[in-house]
Design a protein around this motif. Structure first.
Motif, PDB file in Angstrom:
ATOM      1  N   GLY A  93       0.780  -1.224   0.000  1.00 44.50           N
ATOM      2  CA  GLY A  93       0.000   0.000   0.000  1.00 44.50           C
ATOM      3  C   GLY A  93       0.813   1.277   0.000  1.00 44.50           C
ATOM      4  N   HIS A  94       2.097   1.203  -0.374  1.00 48.05           N
ATOM      5  CA  HIS A  94       2.979   2.376  -0.285  1.00 48.05           C
ATOM      6  C   HIS A  94       3.791   2.493  -1.562  1.00 48.05           C
ATOM      7  CE1 HIS A  94       5.229   5.425   1.920  1.00 48.05           C
ATOM      8  NE2 HIS A  94       6.366   4.852   1.579  1.00 48.05           N
ATOM      9  N   TYR A  95       3.626   3.623  -2.280  1.00 51.96           N
ATOM     10  CA  TYR A  95       4.438   3.847  -3.476  1.00 51.96           C
ATOM     11  C   TYR A  95       5.907   4.059  -3.109  1.00 51.96           C
ATOM     12  CZ  TYR A  95       0.247   5.018  -6.352  1.00 51.96           C
ATOM     13  OH  TYR A  95      -0.934   5.018  -7.040  1.00 51.96           O
ATOM     14  N   GLN A 217     -10.922 -12.975  -0.603  1.00 53.85           N
ATOM     15  CA  GLN A 217     -10.042 -14.058  -0.147  1.00 53.85           C
ATOM     16  C   GLN A 217      -8.594 -13.903  -0.599  1.00 53.85           C
ATOM     17  OE1 GLN A 217     -12.180 -17.425  -1.733  1.00 53.85           O
ATOM     18  NE2 GLN A 217     -13.971 -17.016  -0.434  1.00 53.85           N
ATOM     19  N   ASP A 218      -8.336 -12.972  -1.490  1.00 57.41           N
ATOM     20  CA  ASP A 218      -6.989 -12.765  -2.012  1.00 57.41           C
ATOM     21  C   ASP A 218      -6.230 -11.832  -1.071  1.00 57.41           C
ATOM     22  OD1 ASP A 218      -4.695 -12.014  -3.457  1.00 57.41           O
ATOM     23  OD2 ASP A 218      -5.739 -12.128  -5.380  1.00 57.41           O
ATOM     24  N   PRO A 219      -5.137 -12.308  -0.439  1.00 57.10           N
ATOM     25  CA  PRO A 219      -4.407 -11.458   0.515  1.00 57.10           C
ATOM     26  C   PRO A 219      -3.768 -10.229  -0.119  1.00 57.10           C
ATOM     27  CG  PRO A 219      -3.192 -13.487   0.075  1.00 57.10           C
ATOM     28  CD  PRO A 219      -4.540 -13.654  -0.555  1.00 57.10           C
ATOM     29  N   ALA A 220      -3.644 -10.223  -1.444  1.00 57.57           N
ATOM     30  CA  ALA A 220      -3.062  -9.068  -2.134  1.00 57.57           C
ATOM     31  C   ALA A 220      -4.137  -8.102  -2.637  1.00 57.57           C
ATOM     32  CB  ALA A 220      -2.190  -9.535  -3.298  1.00 57.57           C
ATOM     33  N   CYS A 221      -5.380  -8.293  -2.195  1.00 56.54           N
ATOM     34  CA  CYS A 221      -6.475  -7.412  -2.599  1.00 56.54           C
ATOM     35  C   CYS A 221      -7.161  -6.820  -1.371  1.00 56.54           C
ATOM     36  CB  CYS A 221      -7.509  -8.179  -3.418  1.00 56.54           C
ATOM     37  SG  CYS A 221      -6.973  -8.646  -5.069  1.00 56.54           S
ATOM     38  N   GLY A 222      -7.696  -5.629  -1.542  1.00 52.36           N
ATOM     39  CA  GLY A 222      -8.531  -5.034  -0.511  1.00 52.36           C
ATOM     40  C   GLY A 222      -7.798  -4.405   0.647  1.00 52.36           C
ATOM     41  N   HIS A 223      -6.477  -4.306   0.569  1.00 47.26           N
ATOM     42  CA  HIS A 223      -5.708  -3.723   1.669  1.00 47.26           C
ATOM     43  C   HIS A 223      -5.839  -2.195   1.679  1.00 47.26           C
ATOM     44  CE1 HIS A 223      -2.661  -2.441  -1.270  1.00 47.26           C
ATOM     45  NE2 HIS A 223      -2.760  -3.656  -1.806  1.00 47.26           N
ATOM     46  N   THR A 224      -5.582  -1.591   2.816  1.00 46.89           N
ATOM     47  CA  THR A 224      -5.544  -0.142   2.895  1.00 46.89           C
ATOM     48  C   THR A 224      -4.214   0.369   2.359  1.00 46.89           C
ATOM     49  OG1 THR A 224      -4.767  -0.310   5.170  1.00 46.89           O
ATOM     50  CG2 THR A 224      -7.128   0.013   4.852  1.00 46.89           C
ATOM     51  N   CYS A 225      -4.161   1.659   2.091  1.00 52.32           N
ATOM     52  CA  CYS A 225      -2.947   2.276   1.548  1.00 52.32           C
ATOM     53  C   CYS A 225      -2.432   3.349   2.490  1.00 52.32           C
ATOM     54  CB  CYS A 225      -3.241   2.862   0.163  1.00 52.32           C
ATOM     55  SG  CYS A 225      -3.592   1.591  -1.070  1.00 52.32           S
ATOM     56  N   THR A 226      -1.175   3.707   2.316  1.00 55.63           N
ATOM     57  CA  THR A 226      -0.543   4.626   3.255  1.00 55.63           C
ATOM     58  C   THR A 226      -0.943   6.075   2.983  1.00 55.63           C
ATOM     59  OG1 THR A 226       1.442   4.996   1.898  1.00 55.63           O
ATOM     60  CG2 THR A 226       1.458   3.088   3.397  1.00 55.63           C
ATOM     61  N   LEU A 227      -0.724   6.889   3.976  1.00 53.52           N
ATOM     62  CA  LEU A 227      -1.016   8.310   3.821  1.00 53.52           C
ATOM     63  C   LEU A 227      -0.180   8.936   2.714  1.00 53.52           C
ATOM     64  CD1 LEU A 227      -1.333   9.205   7.596  1.00 53.52           C
ATOM     65  CD2 LEU A 227      -3.162   9.325   5.894  1.00 53.52           C
ATOM     66  N   GLN A 228       1.078   8.506   2.597  1.00 53.28           N
ATOM     67  CA  GLN A 228       1.915   9.073   1.540  1.00 53.28           C
ATOM     68  C   GLN A 228       1.412   8.656   0.162  1.00 53.28           C
ATOM     69  OE1 GLN A 228       4.435  11.400   1.921  1.00 53.28           O
ATOM     70  NE2 GLN A 228       4.118  11.533  -0.291  1.00 53.28           N
ATOM     71  N   LEU A 229       0.940   7.409   0.023  1.00 52.21           N
ATOM     72  CA  LEU A 229       0.365   7.016  -1.267  1.00 52.21           C
ATOM     73  C   LEU A 229      -0.823   7.910  -1.603  1.00 52.21           C
ATOM     74  CD1 LEU A 229      -0.245   3.565  -2.819  1.00 52.21           C
ATOM     75  CD2 LEU A 229      -2.132   5.188  -2.719  1.00 52.21           C
ATOM     76  N   TRP A 230      -1.685   8.163  -0.623  1.00 51.10           N
ATOM     77  CA  TRP A 230      -2.840   9.023  -0.886  1.00 51.10           C
ATOM     78  C   TRP A 230      -2.398  10.425  -1.283  1.00 51.10           C
ATOM     79  CZ3 TRP A 230      -7.436   7.485  -2.043  1.00 51.10           C
ATOM     80  CH2 TRP A 230      -7.941   6.277  -1.532  1.00 51.10           C
TER      81      TRP A 230
END
Length: 321
Positions: A93-95, A217-230
């Motif tokens: 979740g972080h660029y 069910q995919d662990p690489a989907c649906g995660h939150t992203c970091t403030l810096q990415l936003w």
């Protein structure tokens, strides 16, 4: 259409019937900041063109395998890769700590320079990937023969500036690498409202319950992203919402937008139509738009996904004529 495609690629009808898709191979790509990441390559012995697929937020490139295989069977080379902070590229979740938008776009350039230099390139971006694709086309549109934007949107830069301000304030207290549930709720919290009573929190993605469950069910989907990415993403959205910047995309580049009519990302079609108008107003001569009735955000995982994949192929064939 198929006969013209075969004539252009040098494939006879008999040969075309015998071609089977080859599994994707992985290729190491060097970045401008001295990192290495893996790109997926669905190669073809005599490609008509190369299709570069860029995925959306909180997902990964292998979810596009059915489309990649169909395009490969039709005579195209397909490449895709995970953005920074997605799939196998950590931290999740972080660029980057800084310049994330520019680095994500530069990764795309490195993929094309290292894998696509000998053929025409059509860029296909979904959701967040559609925004990044516009940023790429603003900088490197002369490399492209077509641009396809899935599940996109267009709205005033004011909204994006407000979102970036909130993320910057939160960063002061929490740090740029904090995966922000606040930003997640502010951005996606209302997306399920139209579909209540909702079965899951991701019903807005598709009417196909099986596809929604696979996403969950995919662990690489649906995660939150970091403030810096936003912060980086909002900066990119501000950039591509300026008509003067869109005008840097070549005026004669074929551009096709498609989305579900009930996609909350595209404001239920309103934002997609606004993007078409913004591109037309900025001087682009070949912009078209398709809204699929009753469909939601992920058209490639919708109930009519086979229809959508075929239409993508048809559009690509038209773009490279």
């Amino acid at each position: 259409m198929l006969l013209k495609l075969q004539q252009k690629s040098g494939i006879t009808m008999t040969q075309a019937e015998k071609i089977k898709h080859q599994p994707a191979t992985t290729v190491d790509i060097k970045t401008s900041d001295q990192q290495t990441f893996v790109a997926q390559l669905w190669d073809h012995h005599n490609p008509i063109a190369t299709i570069h697929i860029v995925h959306g937020m909180a997902e990964h490139c292998l979810r596009y395998q059915p489309l990649a295989e169909q395009l490969q069977q039709a005579g195209y080379r397909v490449v895709s890769h995970n953005h920074r902070g997605h799939g196998d590229r950590l931290p999740q979740g972080h660029y980057a700590d800084s310049r994330g938008w520019e680095l994500v776009i530069d990764d795309m350039l490195q993929v094309q320079q290292q894998l696509c230099s000998d053929s025409a390139v059509i860029l296909l971006g979904h959701s967040m990937g559609s925004f990044i694709a516009q940023g790429f086309a603003i900088r490197y549109g002369d490399r492209l023969s077509g641009l396809i934007l899935s599940g996109s949107n267009y709205q005033s830069a004011f909204m994006y500036k407000a979102g970036r301000t909130v993320a910057r304030v939160l960063k002061l207290f929490q740090g740029g690498r904090t995966q922000s549930k606040v930003m997640d709720r502010l951005s996606f919290g209302a997306f399920n409202n139209r579909f209540k009573p909702a079965r899951t929190e991701f019903d807005w993605l598709s009417r196909d319950n099986q596809q929604v469950d696979r996403y969950i069910q995919d662990p690489a989907c649906g995660h939150t992203c970091t403030l810096q990415l936003w912060i980086d993403l909002f900066g990119g959205l501000i950039e591509i919402s300026q008509p003067g910047n869109l005008a840097h995309i070549p005026a004669d580049l074929p551009i096709w937008l498609f989305a579900g009519e009930c996609d909350p990302v595209g404001q239920n079609g309103k934002g997609v139509n606004a993007l078409q108008q913004a591109l037309t107003d900025s001087g682009h001569k070949n912009v078209s738009c398709t809204l699929y009735a009753d469909a939601r955000h992920e058209m490639l995982n919708e109930l009519n996904a086979a229809e959508v994949r075929q239409e993508i192929l048809n559009r690509i064939n038209d773009m490279i004529r």
